[in-house]
Design an enzyme around this catalytic site. Structure first.
Site, PDB file in Angstrom:
ATOM      1  N   HIS A   1     -23.240  71.545  71.145  1.00  0.00           N
ATOM      2  CA  HIS A   1     -22.047  70.706  71.252  1.00  0.00           C
ATOM      3  C   HIS A   1     -22.433  69.245  71.143  1.00  0.00           C
ATOM      4  CE1 HIS A   1     -18.397  68.987  72.758  1.00  0.00           C
ATOM      5  NE2 HIS A   1     -17.855  70.158  73.000  1.00  0.00           N
TER       6      HIS A   1
ATOM      7  N   LYS B   1      -5.981  68.932  66.368  1.00  0.00           N
ATOM      8  CA  LYS B   1      -6.038  67.590  65.781  1.00  0.00           C
ATOM      9  C   LYS B   1      -4.988  67.431  64.689  1.00  0.00           C
ATOM     10  CE  LYS B   1      -9.432  64.644  63.404  1.00  0.00           C
ATOM     11  NZ  LYS B   1      -9.478  65.078  62.009  1.00  0.00           N
TER      12      LYS B   1
END
Length: 1003
Positions: free
Chosen positions: A190, A646
């Site tokens: 990540h 998004k």
């Protein structure tokens, strides 16, 4: 002085940032909780005391007192119980120079990380208490409590099986599910895992010492005092450790970081998980057969996910596989050595099975040196002698693995081992597969059982071998869809310039791909020099073939296609696989599972149509692997939470994913295909994060059927897997949720009026979100100026770039992770809630009576309850006053009017969402239903405020210098010093670290 914290727009901290007495109510509520209460307050007091002690010992006296005063002024409830204006805090920060600002950022970061350790301990306690409670109160379980709608505590196996028994779930139905149970957790690297591995190690050390300290009794004053001193020493060492990465981590650094959790926690936790399942099953369903040991396994993207990361090459993936096998071999060597010490059984006092004795004779012929060395010592101890041969084979396997790592995937396999002068000439002496190793262990176990003996360490090792094999975790390859079409376009232009693949439409592409898949001749000429990107794309498939030859198909059998749009995206990968020998369409054989990743809302809506065409294509269908007792073809399919959020906002994204799951499962059922859904969840709510238990229970009924795959992203690995009990807590809750969702049917997802309502809410939410994020021409400038997104890119925390290579700096080039990271730092947290309030409001304007229906949905529909719960948690972390300070202090003058308009839009949406969420939940304050979480958020929210002020001041000064000529740096605000850009950047990055620790998630 460098600090300028007054609001240029004249605003000051108020309302949501004011210290409120409601936190006292939260603390009182926590006192009544099963875990927490007085113990929680004692632990908080201990952490505070340790923190203060370290600051006083490590900082100059005046500086330490100012830092402690900052903390005091930011506390939700002061010792004297009075609310305090933030003016004093502002004044204190204004008088700081850069060195004090850096000390403050480090101090508050340390504080939050200590609190995080404390909360992990509380989570461990809660899990352990739930186990005890489930054993003591199984007879009081009410099976008719609607667990899918209202349960907030994770179920244990014991609670789950008792509930199923009382619901009259037939043993045969449960056994069928358990035998096909398939849970896969995939670790990823990540980019917002912000904490250094070195610091994580110190955190584990502190956690261990805190646990030891709590275990001391009143009579062990000396021991407690010693541990207390060790704690202070460890935290002081931590204070003197650099929190920031000094260099960008390599992919192999990220591999090492991920492997740590397997080495330190999961290798030993998985057998415990199986034992807990076995015990619980025996209590409620004694006649039901246990699931296979591998009902829960692991995958990894670390070292194999090449989507947008040029650092992940074929050589890196090859070395990653070797590293993983080396780790497993080391653990197996250690375990076998322990078994050899334990199994000291003499033939004088116990019989041994004939097959074991026969195997010893074969081993004597193959390993004369080992026999000569060990035969005298273990003459009458056959198990020890056998395990000595096992150790030798493991040692030879280690040698071969090291040679493979050094030689690379292109080196021929023949002769590698024999080139080592210390190794035998016969390559077959090492373990060629994990099956050979497992066979030796089973031989020993069978012999023991034949003489009425058991050996728990041997059973544990066999469980570990079943779960991890030699590969530890399957490596999923991930690549963006256009890389495959570009490669095939280049090849086709070389072969026939008049019929280039890139010039074909979708229908023509599918026709050409199917034709090429059915021909036996190779497509790609072996001697042609291709462009670097095409060469790398093709080499990935060649590497996969070599990996499977050497490590077995388990090491790397999944290929994820990101940004999947069409049928051709999947057929392209099959064709490239055929070229590498991974797929034989004529024989209906494939050693690779091709997995489409549908990410945008449009692609999620189109997914059923794409998969329908593929399922109706015999060539494709015949290449799917077979699973289950019915031998159904299996299709794995991945759903992307990040980009859809998004693209369309939180509410729309979640609804589209929910609908897609139902449609895809219906499609699969009609076509006789088993479906395994792969959920690409992130750490934050804006990327699908949140409590896994509630998220799994909220999945549409009938879509799991005992199969699920979930990403576990680097940011959350520490919070889930850093400690053994935390790992078991997560593994057991995920497992019970999958079983419960699969067996306890819920028809509420099919309620037409509810679906119609959600469709309207999703459309309105998407429209409002896109109007701000995609249609407002000033939003990109707003995001870049009022969040630390540019500085975040300077953090050396990932091998992957923050932006895609699109040639532009618009939102489409920005990855979803830094998008969420930036909004979190400035306390907007916009991706996780924006648009929800307007959608709810418009529905109520059209029909005020819909509030009753919304409350019903919240009470009864797991999906809707999960949505509102996530929005509520996110809203509780928003601080619009502090966010306003970012806008007025960091926004450029020429954007002032536009930025004020954007802020007003966000603030109005927040107010609307906040009010309606409270109306739906029937609460007075956010998180009233979860006092422990409410207290945690209250404590963090207020204590983060000083870091926000510090960050804004440092960003403002840093950006002012960045706008000046390189050699021209103005002195700071009156303190006589000139600060370099690197010094200011370091200070800003430290505040990013601190806020990330305080928020407990970033992107």
């Amino acid at each position: 002085m460098i600090m300028t914290v007054s609001d240029p727009g004249g605003s000051s901290m108020s309302s949501s940032s004011a210290i409120t007495p409601e936190s006292e109510q939260a603390m009182a509520a926590v006192n009544d909780a099963p875990v927490g209460g007085q113990l929680l307050q004692q632990r908080l007091a201990l952490v505070e005391d340790l923190w203060q002690t370290v600051l006083r010992s490590e900082c100059p006296a005046e500086q330490a007192e100012r830092l402690l005063r900052m903390k005091q002024l930011s506390d939700p409830v002061l010792p004297e119980g009075n609310a305090v204006s933030s003016d004093a805090l502002v004044s204190l920060i204004r008088d700081m120079d850069l060195s004090e600002a850096i000390a403050a950022a480090r101090a508050f970061s340390l504080y939050f990380q200590l609190v995080n350790i404390l909360e992990q301990r509380i989570e461990e306690d809660g899990y352990l208490e739930s186990i005890v409670r489930s054993q003591d109160t199984a007879e009081q379980i009410n099976p008719f409590t609607p667990p899918l709608a209202t349960q907030t505590e994770p179920a244990t196996f014991r609670e789950l099986f008792e509930r199923l028994r009382r619901l009259n779930v037939p043993p045969a139905q449960l056994e069928t599910l358990l035998q096909e149970l398939d849970i896969r957790l995939v670790f990823t690297a990540h980019p917002t895992e912000i904490v250094r591995h070195t610091v994580r190690h110190k955190q584990r050390r502190v956690a261990s010492l805190l646990q030891q300290l709590e275990a001391q009794t009143e009579s062990s004053t000396f021991e407690a005092g010693t541990i207390r001193l060790q704690l202070e020493e460890e935290i002081r060492l931590w204070w003197r450790t650099d929190e920031l990465h000094q260099f960008k981590p390599s992919v192999l650094d990220e591999v090492d970081y991920a492997l740590h959790y397997f080495q330190q926690v999961l290798f030993d936790a998985m057998p415990q998980l199986r034992r807990r399942l076995s015990s619980a099953l025996a209590s409620s369903y004694p006649d039901v057969q246990l699931p296979p040991s591998s009902f829960c396994t692991f995958g990894s993207w670390v070292g194999s996910d090449r989507d947008g990361n040029p650092s992940v090459t074929t050589d890196i993936t090859w070395r990653t596989a070797c590293y993983q096998r080396q780790l497993m071999l080391e653990r197996y060597v250690s375990a076998v050595q322990g078994l050899r010490d334990q199994l000291s059984i003499s033939m004088q006092w116990s019989q041994v099975s004939a097959p074991l004795l026969e195997s010893l004779e074969m081993d004597r012929l193959r390993f004369p040196e080992v026999y000569e060395e060990r035969a005298t010592r273990y003459r009458l101890e056959p198990y020890r002698l056998k395990l000595s041969f096992v150790l030798e084979r493991l040692r030879l396997t280690q040698i071969r693995n090291q040679q493979l790592a050094e030689a690379g995937w292109r080196a021929p396999a023949d002769g590698l081992l024999s080139s080592n002068p210390e190794a035998p000439q016969s390559e077959s002496l090492h373990y060629g597969s994990v099956a050979e190793f497992r066979s030796d262990l089973e031989l020993i176990r069978t012999s023991l059982v034949s003489t009425d003996l058991t050996c728990e360490p041997l059973d544990t090792l066999l469980t570990q071998v079943h779960i991890f094999g030699f590969s530890l975790a399957g490596l999923d390859i991930r690549q963006e869809s256009t890389r495959h079409s570009d490669a095939l376009d280049e090849v086709s232009r070389y072969l026939n310039p008049d019929q280039a693949y890139g010039d074909l439409n979708e229908q023509e592409r599918v026709q050409w791909l199917l034709q090429e898949l059915q021909t036996r001749r190779p497509l790609i000429p072996p001697s042609v020099s291709w462009s670097p990107t095409t060469e790398e794309t093709v080499d990935v498939f060649r590497t996969l073939h070599r990996l499977q030859d050497e490590f077995g198909s388990r090491i790397c059998r999944t290929y994820v296609i990101s940004m999947s749009h069409s049928v051709s995206d999947l057929l392209e990968v099959l064709l490239l696989s055929k070229e590498a020998g991974l797929v034989e369409p004529s024989a209906g054989h494939a050693d690779l599972l091709v997995v489409p990743l549908f990410e945008t809302v449009e692609d999620l809506q189109r997914a059923p149509e794409v998969m329908e065409e593929l399922f109706q294509t015999p060539l494709y269908r015949n290449l799917l692997p077979r699973v289950g007792s019915q031998g159904q073809p299996l299709q794995e399919l991945m759903l992307g939470y990040s980009d859809s959020n998004k693209d369309s906002g939180f509410l729309s994204s979640n609804w589209e994913i929910h609908k897609a799951q139902i449609a895809l499962q219906d499609l699969a059922a009609r076509n006789g295909v088993a479906l395994r859904l792969f959920h690409g969840r992130g750490g934050s709510v804006g990327r699908g994060g949140g409590p896994a238990y509630q998220a799994i229970l909220a999945q549409p009924s009938g879509t799991l059927q005992g199969r699920i795959k979930i990403t576990e992203q680097g940011e959350v690995l520490a919070s889930k897997y850093s400690l053994p009990e935390l790992a078991l807590y997560n593994l057991e809750t995920v497992s019970t949720a999958v079983v419960q969702n699969s067996l306890v049917t819920n028809q509420l997802d099919a309620t037409p009026s509810w679906n119609d309502l959600m469709a309207r809410l999703a459309r309105c939410s998407r429209r409002h979100y896109r109007a701000l994020v995609h249609d407002n021409p000033d939003l990109v400038a707003f995001f870049e100026q009022v969040t630390p997104i540019e500085e975040i890119s300077k953090l050396q925390i990932s091998s992957r770039p923050a932006r895609r290579k699109t040639g532009t700096r618009d939102l489409s080039s920005l990855r979803a992770i830094p998008w969420v990271f930036g909004w979190t730092q400035s306390r907007f947290l916009l991706p996780s809630w924006f648009g929800v309030g307007t959608a709810l409001h418009e529905e109520l304007v059209n029909d005020p009576d819909q509030m009753s229906l919304l409350r019903t949905l919240h009470q009864r529909w797991p999906f809707f309850r999960m949505l509102i719960s996530k929005v509520e948690m996110t809203l509780s972390k928003v601080d619009l006053d502090l966010a306003r300070h970012y806008v007025t202090s960091l926004g450029s003058a020429d954007h002032r009017q536009a930025f004020d308009g954007i802020y007003t839009t966000i603030a109005e949406e927040y107010s609307l969402t906040h009010r309606l969420v409270l109306e739906i939940t029937g609460q007075e304050r956010l998180l009233d239903a979860d006092p422990a979480l409410q207290l945690s958020v209250d404590l963090r929210n207020r204590t983060i405020v000083p870091l926000g002020f510090l960050q804004v001041a440092l960003l403002r000064r840093l950006r002012d210098q960045n706008r000046q000529p390189p050699m021209s740096e103005s002195p700071s605000d009156g303190d006589g010093r000139t600060y370099s850009r690197s010094e200011l950047l370091r200070g800003a990055l430290l505040t990013i670290n601190g806020i990330a620790a305080g928020m407990r998630n970033t992107g």
